[in-house]
Motif scaffolding. Structure first.
Motif, short mmCIF file in Angstrom:
data_model
loop_
_atom_site.label_atom_id
_atom_site.label_comp_id
_atom_site.label_asym_id
_atom_site.label_seq_id
_atom_site.Cartn_x
_atom_site.Cartn_y
_atom_site.Cartn_z
N TRP A 80 89.96 64.75 67.85
CA TRP A 80 90.00 64.13 66.53
C TRP A 80 89.06 62.94 66.48
N GLU A 81 89.09 62.12 67.51
CA GLU A 81 88.21 60.95 67.54
C GLU A 81 86.76 61.38 67.78
N ALA A 82 86.57 62.44 68.56
CA ALA A 82 85.22 62.94 68.84
C ALA A 82 84.48 63.32 67.56
N VAL A 83 85.18 63.95 66.62
CA VAL A 83 84.55 64.37 65.37
C VAL A 83 84.04 63.16 64.59
N LEU A 84 84.86 62.12 64.50
CA LEU A 84 84.43 60.91 63.79
C LEU A 84 83.23 60.27 64.47
N ILE A 85 83.28 60.20 65.79
CA ILE A 85 82.20 59.56 66.54
C ILE A 85 80.90 60.34 66.41
N ASN A 86 80.97 61.66 66.62
CA ASN A 86 79.75 62.47 66.64
C ASN A 86 79.11 62.61 65.26
N HIS A 87 79.89 62.38 64.21
CA HIS A 87 79.33 62.41 62.86
C HIS A 87 79.06 61.00 62.33
N CYS A 88 79.14 60.01 63.23
CA CYS A 88 78.83 58.62 62.86
C CYS A 88 79.61 58.17 61.63
N ASN A 89 80.83 58.63 61.55
CA ASN A 89 81.69 58.27 60.42
C ASN A 89 81.93 56.76 60.43
N PRO A 90 81.79 56.07 59.29
CA PRO A 90 82.02 54.62 59.26
C PRO A 90 83.40 54.21 59.77
N GLU A 91 84.38 55.15 59.75
CA GLU A 91 85.72 54.83 60.23
C GLU A 91 85.84 54.96 61.75
N ALA A 92 84.81 55.50 62.41
CA ALA A 92 84.88 55.69 63.86
C ALA A 92 85.16 54.37 64.57
N CYS A 93 86.05 54.44 65.53
CA CYS A 93 86.43 53.28 66.35
C CYS A 93 87.13 52.18 65.54
N SER A 94 87.39 52.43 64.25
CA SER A 94 87.88 51.39 63.33
C SER A 94 87.00 50.15 63.39
N THR A 129 98.95 61.40 73.21
CA THR A 129 100.01 60.40 73.01
C THR A 129 99.65 59.49 71.84
N PRO A 130 99.67 60.02 70.62
CA PRO A 130 99.27 59.23 69.45
C PRO A 130 100.26 58.12 69.14
N GLY A 131 99.76 57.17 68.37
CA GLY A 131 100.56 56.02 67.94
C GLY A 131 99.64 54.84 67.76
N HIS A 132 99.10 54.34 68.86
CA HIS A 132 98.13 53.24 68.78
C HIS A 132 96.88 53.71 68.02
N THR A 133 96.41 54.91 68.31
CA THR A 133 95.47 55.63 67.45
C THR A 133 95.93 57.08 67.39
N LEU A 134 95.43 57.82 66.40
CA LEU A 134 95.84 59.22 66.25
C LEU A 134 95.31 60.09 67.39
N GLY A 135 94.17 59.70 67.95
CA GLY A 135 93.59 60.49 69.03
C GLY A 135 93.80 59.89 70.41
N HIS A 136 94.79 59.04 70.53
CA HIS A 136 95.07 58.40 71.82
C HIS A 136 95.56 59.43 72.83
#
Length: 321
Positions: A80-94, A129-136
């Motif tokens: 889930w986090e990989a998709v945001l990162i690889n598409h340079c989504n402004p929400e990546a990494c918060s 183990t989500p919680g702190h982030t969804l892709g944790h």
């Protein structure tokens, strides 16, 4: 090998095996220090088989760019986090919302729950183990009972909860993640901050009790979050001058969201409320007209911070999957 690190970097774990694995890479300004720690441990960075990120916050992924650019090290993270990162989504990494710089990197291996990571002679099980982030994720080595738990829980604390980016059910997700881990035979745990956890199940029980308390008092989880976010801001900026605090906070996404929606205050009103609480709790103090974080830290170089790189600035074509 466990490396307990000062802020702004998170802790790291280096698996010295036939296929060396580095788990988390610290804050970006400390990439060369991270490199030196690995070398001193007897592993050349070019020998690293894989970097695995427990989650995509700046203190855990900041060194990714350096190792990927200079040594071609492959990076693995939850899908889930990989998709945001690889598409340079402004929400990546918060990163935008938190105002925390992260240099561009790409995820080469997208991980899912129950995947296995081979280290040569052992295998790490990936646990979502989500919680702190969804892709944790957490990583578990069953033979020796070793758990690497990122920021899900610490020895005497829990990871802060970002209800505005990870959802209002993040507490329930954290409780489910803790329940999942509580069923494992864990002998030793290593978290993203603080010392190694020698009694993991006791720490899990304490974390569970704290989350359950927060379920009944949502404002407490918000205070837990804003104090940690603001403390981290003070760390990476090496303090804020008194005259610039109002302007900085009022232009920060996290501050706006928490003020209006978690505490039902106008942001202008909440500035002094937050300052009072930071001082009252000992999270920060005044020094020569600067508000300084109380936690021990190594201030990033101003030259590095001035680059102020965020995902919206990443070169999309170079990092698209």
């Amino acid at each position: 090998m466990f490396f307990e690190r000062y802020f702004p970097s998170a802790n790291m774990v280096l698996i010295k095996d036939k296929l060396p694995i580095l788990i988390d890479t610290g804050f970006g300004s400390e990439a060369k220090a991270t490199e030196q720690l690995i070398k001193e441990a007897g592993v050349s960075p070019k020998e690293l088989h894989l970097i695995v990120n427990t989650h995509y916050h700046s203190d855990h992924v900041g060194g990714n760019f350096y190792f990927q650019k200079n040594y071609g090290v492959k990076i693995a993270a939850h899908k889930w986090e990989a998709v945001l990162i690889n598409h340079c989504n402004p929400e990546a990494c918060s990163a935008e919302w938190l105002d925390q710089p992260v240099e561009p990197y790409r995820v080469d291996t997208k991980l899912s729950d129950n995947d296995e990571i081979n280290t040569g002679s052992k295998s790490l099980k990936v646990l979502h183990t989500p919680g702190h982030t969804l892709g944790h994720i957490s990583l578990f080595e069953p033979e020796d009972g070793i758990l690497i738990c990122g920021d899900l829980f610490h020895n005497n604390d829990i990871g802060w909860i970002n209800i505005f980016r990870e959802g209002v059910t993040s507490i329930q997700r954290s409780l489910e993640s803790l329940e999942k881990l509580s069923k494992l035979r864990i002998e030793m745990a290593y978290s993203g901050h603080g010392p190694q956890i020698e009694n993991p199940h006791a720490a899990i029980d304490k974390a569970r009790a704290r989350f359950e308390k927060y379920l009944k008092s949502p404002e407490k989880i918000s205070w837990h979050a804003v104090k940690r976010i603001f403390s981290f801001t003070l760390i990476i900026k090496n303090g804020l001058e008194k005259e610039e605090i109002d302007s900085y906070l009022l232009n920060s996404g996290w501050f706006q969201d928490f003020a209006r929606n978690a505490f039902q205050h106008q942001p202008e009103e909440f500035v002094q409320i937050l300052l009072n609480e930071m001082l009252r709790s000992g999270a920060a103090s005044w020094k020569n007209n600067y508000l300084i974080a109380a936690a021990p830290y190594q201030a990033p170089e101003k030259q590095w911070m001035d680059k102020n790189i965020k995902p919206k600035d990443w070169q999309t074509k170079a990092f698209l999957a």
